[in-house]
Motif scaffolding. Structure first.
Motif, PDB file in Angstrom:
ATOM      1  N   PRO A 216     139.626 107.498  73.109  1.00 20.75           N
ATOM      2  CA  PRO A 216     138.366 107.163  73.756  1.00 20.75           C
ATOM      3  C   PRO A 216     137.126 106.908  72.755  1.00 20.75           C
ATOM      4  CG  PRO A 216     138.690 109.572  73.460  1.00 20.75           C
ATOM      5  CD  PRO A 216     140.116 108.938  73.141  1.00 20.75           C
ATOM      6  N   THR A 217     136.294 106.205  73.384  1.00 22.24           N
ATOM      7  CA  THR A 217     135.241 105.779  72.250  1.00 22.24           C
ATOM      8  C   THR A 217     133.809 106.216  73.013  1.00 22.24           C
ATOM      9  OG1 THR A 217     134.725 103.590  73.275  1.00 22.24           O
ATOM     10  CG2 THR A 217     136.337 103.630  71.546  1.00 22.24           C
ATOM     11  N   GLY A 218     134.000 106.984  74.057  1.00 22.80           N
ATOM     12  CA  GLY A 218     132.676 107.362  75.020  1.00 22.80           C
ATOM     13  C   GLY A 218     131.986 106.361  75.465  1.00 22.80           C
ATOM     14  N   THR A 219     132.560 105.100  75.566  1.00 21.42           N
ATOM     15  CA  THR A 219     131.821 103.887  76.093  1.00 21.42           C
ATOM     16  C   THR A 219     132.972 103.230  77.040  1.00 21.42           C
ATOM     17  OG1 THR A 219     132.005 102.540  74.283  1.00 21.42           O
ATOM     18  CG2 THR A 219     129.832 103.738  74.642  1.00 21.42           C
ATOM     19  N   ILE A 220     132.445 102.255  77.776  1.00 20.37           N
ATOM     20  CA  ILE A 220     133.307 101.430  78.727  1.00 20.37           C
ATOM     21  C   ILE A 220     132.665  99.994  78.466  1.00 20.37           C
ATOM     22  CG2 ILE A 220     134.235 100.665  80.859  1.00 20.37           C
ATOM     23  CD1 ILE A 220     134.502 103.803  81.791  1.00 20.37           C
TER      24      ILE A 220
ATOM     25  N   GLY B 228     148.728  98.190  74.794  1.00 23.76           N
ATOM     26  CA  GLY B 228     148.159  98.964  73.562  1.00 23.76           C
ATOM     27  C   GLY B 228     146.724  98.596  73.589  1.00 23.76           C
ATOM     28  N   ILE B 229     146.189  97.497  74.500  1.00 19.75           N
ATOM     29  CA  ILE B 229     144.886  97.204  74.535  1.00 19.75           C
ATOM     30  C   ILE B 229     144.106  98.062  75.564  1.00 19.75           C
ATOM     31  CG2 ILE B 229     143.362  95.229  74.483  1.00 19.75           C
ATOM     32  CD1 ILE B 229     145.522  93.318  73.788  1.00 19.75           C
ATOM     33  N   THR B 230     143.033  98.689  74.964  1.00 17.05           N
ATOM     34  CA  THR B 230     142.530  99.682  75.800  1.00 17.05           C
ATOM     35  C   THR B 230     141.997  99.011  77.111  1.00 17.05           C
ATOM     36  OG1 THR B 230     142.067 101.059  74.070  1.00 17.05           O
ATOM     37  CG2 THR B 230     140.818 101.617  76.020  1.00 17.05           C
ATOM     38  N   PHE B 231     141.146  97.691  76.868  1.00 11.96           N
ATOM     39  CA  PHE B 231     140.468  97.201  78.227  1.00 11.96           C
ATOM     40  C   PHE B 231     141.481  96.883  79.213  1.00 11.96           C
ATOM     41  CE2 PHE B 231     140.973  93.309  75.978  1.00 11.96           C
ATOM     42  CZ  PHE B 231     141.169  92.243  76.886  1.00 11.96           C
TER      43      PHE B 231
ATOM     44  N   THR C 250     133.746 103.511  94.524  1.00 14.66           N
ATOM     45  CA  THR C 250     132.951 104.832  94.057  1.00 14.66           C
ATOM     46  C   THR C 250     134.201 105.682  93.291  1.00 14.66           C
ATOM     47  OG1 THR C 250     131.172 104.491  95.349  1.00 14.66           O
ATOM     48  CG2 THR C 250     131.616 106.616  94.281  1.00 14.66           C
ATOM     49  N   ALA C 251     135.166 106.052  94.080  1.00 14.51           N
ATOM     50  CA  ALA C 251     136.154 107.062  93.466  1.00 14.51           C
ATOM     51  C   ALA C 251     136.843 106.287  92.405  1.00 14.51           C
ATOM     52  CB  ALA C 251     137.009 107.400  94.803  1.00 14.51           C
ATOM     53  N   THR C 252     137.266 105.011  92.398  1.00 15.24           N
ATOM     54  CA  THR C 252     137.753 104.435  91.262  1.00 15.24           C
ATOM     55  C   THR C 252     137.029 104.520  90.179  1.00 15.24           C
ATOM     56  OG1 THR C 252     139.034 102.925  92.701  1.00 15.24           O
ATOM     57  CG2 THR C 252     139.022 102.194  90.456  1.00 15.24           C
ATOM     58  N   PHE C 253     135.734 104.139  90.364  1.00 16.46           N
ATOM     59  CA  PHE C 253     134.941 104.066  88.826  1.00 16.46           C
ATOM     60  C   PHE C 253     134.939 105.400  88.615  1.00 16.46           C
ATOM     61  CE2 PHE C 253     132.620 100.055  90.318  1.00 16.46           C
ATOM     62  CZ  PHE C 253     133.455  99.190  90.128  1.00 16.46           C
ATOM     63  N   GLY C 254     134.482 106.500  89.232  1.00 14.10           N
ATOM     64  CA  GLY C 254     134.434 107.940  88.820  1.00 14.10           C
ATOM     65  C   GLY C 254     135.666 108.271  88.210  1.00 14.10           C
ATOM     66  N   ALA C 255     136.870 107.830  88.324  1.00 12.69           N
ATOM     67  CA  ALA C 255     137.988 108.331  87.842  1.00 12.69           C
ATOM     68  C   ALA C 255     138.184 107.537  86.445  1.00 12.69           C
ATOM     69  CB  ALA C 255     139.356 107.936  88.508  1.00 12.69           C
ATOM     70  N   ILE C 256     137.825 106.255  86.556  1.00 15.01           N
ATOM     71  CA  ILE C 256     137.847 105.524  85.321  1.00 15.01           C
ATOM     72  C   ILE C 256     136.816 106.021  84.379  1.00 15.01           C
ATOM     73  CG2 ILE C 256     136.947 103.265  84.108  1.00 15.01           C
ATOM     74  CD1 ILE C 256     139.957 103.225  85.541  1.00 15.01           C
ATOM     75  N   VAL C 257     135.516 106.705  84.780  1.00 19.26           N
ATOM     76  CA  VAL C 257     134.606 107.171  83.576  1.00 19.26           C
ATOM     77  C   VAL C 257     135.150 108.569  83.137  1.00 19.26           C
ATOM     78  CG1 VAL C 257     132.501 108.358  83.468  1.00 19.26           C
ATOM     79  CG2 VAL C 257     132.675 106.191  84.570  1.00 19.26           C
ATOM     80  N   TRP C 258     135.918 109.229  84.020  1.00 17.50           N
ATOM     81  CA  TRP C 258     136.474 110.682  83.413  1.00 17.50           C
ATOM     82  C   TRP C 258     137.665 110.362  82.813  1.00 17.50           C
ATOM     83  CZ3 TRP C 258     141.257 113.237  84.530  1.00 17.50           C
ATOM     84  CH2 TRP C 258     141.220 114.453  84.390  1.00 17.50           C
TER      85      TRP C 258
ATOM     86  N   PHE D 223     138.515 107.386  80.668  1.00 19.31           N
ATOM     87  CA  PHE D 223     138.398 106.395  79.562  1.00 19.31           C
ATOM     88  C   PHE D 223     137.009 106.495  78.818  1.00 19.31           C
ATOM     89  CE2 PHE D 223     141.571 104.113  82.040  1.00 19.31           C
ATOM     90  CZ  PHE D 223     142.308 103.607  81.058  1.00 19.31           C
ATOM     91  N   GLN D 224     136.039 107.099  79.717  1.00 18.17           N
ATOM     92  CA  GLN D 224     134.952 107.247  79.112  1.00 18.17           C
ATOM     93  C   GLN D 224     134.799 108.628  78.470  1.00 18.17           C
ATOM     94  OE1 GLN D 224     130.972 105.514  80.474  1.00 18.17           O
ATOM     95  NE2 GLN D 224     129.921 107.272  79.760  1.00 18.17           N
ATOM     96  N   GLU D 225     135.016 109.453  79.213  1.00 14.61           N
ATOM     97  CA  GLU D 225     135.211 111.034  78.697  1.00 14.61           C
ATOM     98  C   GLU D 225     136.471 111.439  77.853  1.00 14.61           C
ATOM     99  OE1 GLU D 225     134.132 113.362  82.066  1.00 14.61           O
ATOM    100  OE2 GLU D 225     132.065 112.434  82.297  1.00 14.61           O
TER     101      GLU D 225
END
Length: 326
Positions: free
Chosen positions: A176-180, A250-253, A153-161, A163-165
């Motif tokens: 950032p593209t706003g999505t994952i 340099g590849i985002t994923f 949960t902590a990891t996914f929260g940080a990833i959203v904060w 890479f998504q935001e």
């Protein structure tokens, strides 16, 4: 970037329209099919959110209709629009197949959503059974799964904060593209859960070893942490160095995978494994080793042990001690 140039210089979603492929019973050039296609195209054009609908190709008994829309092709609004388009009745006697990048995303999310609960159930049940066979407790497996869930949960929260935001995008050098990508959290879940459980088993093995010798839960937790804390930290540091190279990609994923792994390893090796796990086991006390009487007998007979008996005891005495109620 190419995506930015397309968005700036070309019509909205010029390369990612929603595509409706219509297969008729007869040739599209026939008057009845042509009229039915025109009526269907007009109805698609009136769907809320659709900017324009036009026939972009026809051959034999198949026609293609492209739908333009204003929303980002990966947004929730675009995905909802796909559902609305699919809800429009097909022309009489025809079949409609709705595709395009957004429709592919909708189908991918639907497939993952249908499969993920079964994957989670399999992982949880397998983890519970193996940890019970290793430690003879029904409390420790539940505790281990909960702790791993906290780490994830902590990891996914940080990833959203990030890479998504888009926070830290300048520092990490990505746009950032706003999505994952929806497959990335699942891949990370599998890898991180396995690594976290590896550390958990390593720690619990030493605690169980001390508990079998002393029968003192507090001393066993302290001794197990003392013997494994430095090793767990060193292992985590080595893995951080290895996967840290991914975060420079340099590849985002790939960058996302590297950063996510680093966060998970740091959180798991410090907050979870060195703080929360020992504190929880200290508070639970003898409850850590509880199991119903039938399961205690099952563990005494089939449990997985590093030694056939406890130190200084014959196997039958060790088995009897394990089977005793707490």
């Amino acid at each position: 970037m190419v995506a930015e140039a397309l968005a700036r210089d070309f019509p909205v979603n010029a390369t990612t329209p929603i595509e409706a492929v219509v297969k008729f019973a007869g040739p599209v050039s026939a008057p009845a099919e042509r009229a039915a296609l025109a009526d269907y195209t007009a109805r698609l054009g009136h769907v809320p959110g659709v900017i324009s609908a036009q026939v972009t190709g026809a051959t034999g008994d198949v026609a293609r209709v492209d739908l333009r829309f204003a929303a980002n092709d990966e947004s929730a609004a675009a995905r909802a629009l796909v559902a609305k388009v699919r809800a429009v009745p097909a022309p009489p006697g025809a079949r409609v197949y709705v595709g395009g990048a957004t429709a592919e995303l909708v189908d991918e999310l639907g497939s993952l959503g249908a499969t993920l609960p079964w994957m989670a159930l399999l992982v949880v049940v397998t983890t519970f059974v193996l940890l019970f066979l290793a430690f003879g407790s029904v409390v420790l497996p539940v505790k281990a799964i909960v702790m791993n869930a906290l780490s994830l949960t902590a990891t996914f929260g940080a990833i959203v904060w990030i890479f998504q935001e888009g926070h830290l995008s300048g520092l990490l050098n990505f746009t950032p593209t706003g999505t994952i990508d929806p497959t990335m959290p699942i891949l990370m879940l599998a890898i991180i859960f396995g690594l976290s459980m590896d550390y958990e088993v390593f720690l619990l093995s030493r605690i169980r070893e001390r508990y079998d010798v002393t029968g003192d839960n507090t001393a066993a937790v302290a001794g197990g942490l003392q013997r494994t804390g430095g090793i767990i930290t060193s292992l985590a540091l080595l893995l951080v160095i290895v996967v840290g190279a991914f975060s420079t990609s340099g590849i985002t994923f790939i960058k996302l995978l590297g950063v996510g792994m680093i966060i998970a390893l740091v959180v798991d090796a410090t907050i979870i494994r060195v703080l929360l796990v020992p504190a929880t086991m200290r508070l639970l006390g003898p409850v850590n080793w509880w199991a119903p009487r039938p399961l205690r007998r099952f563990y005494a007979r089939y449990g997985i042990r590093e030694e056939p008996g406890l130190p200084g005891q014959p196997p039958e005495v060790a088995a009897r001690r394990v089977a005793e109620p707490v």
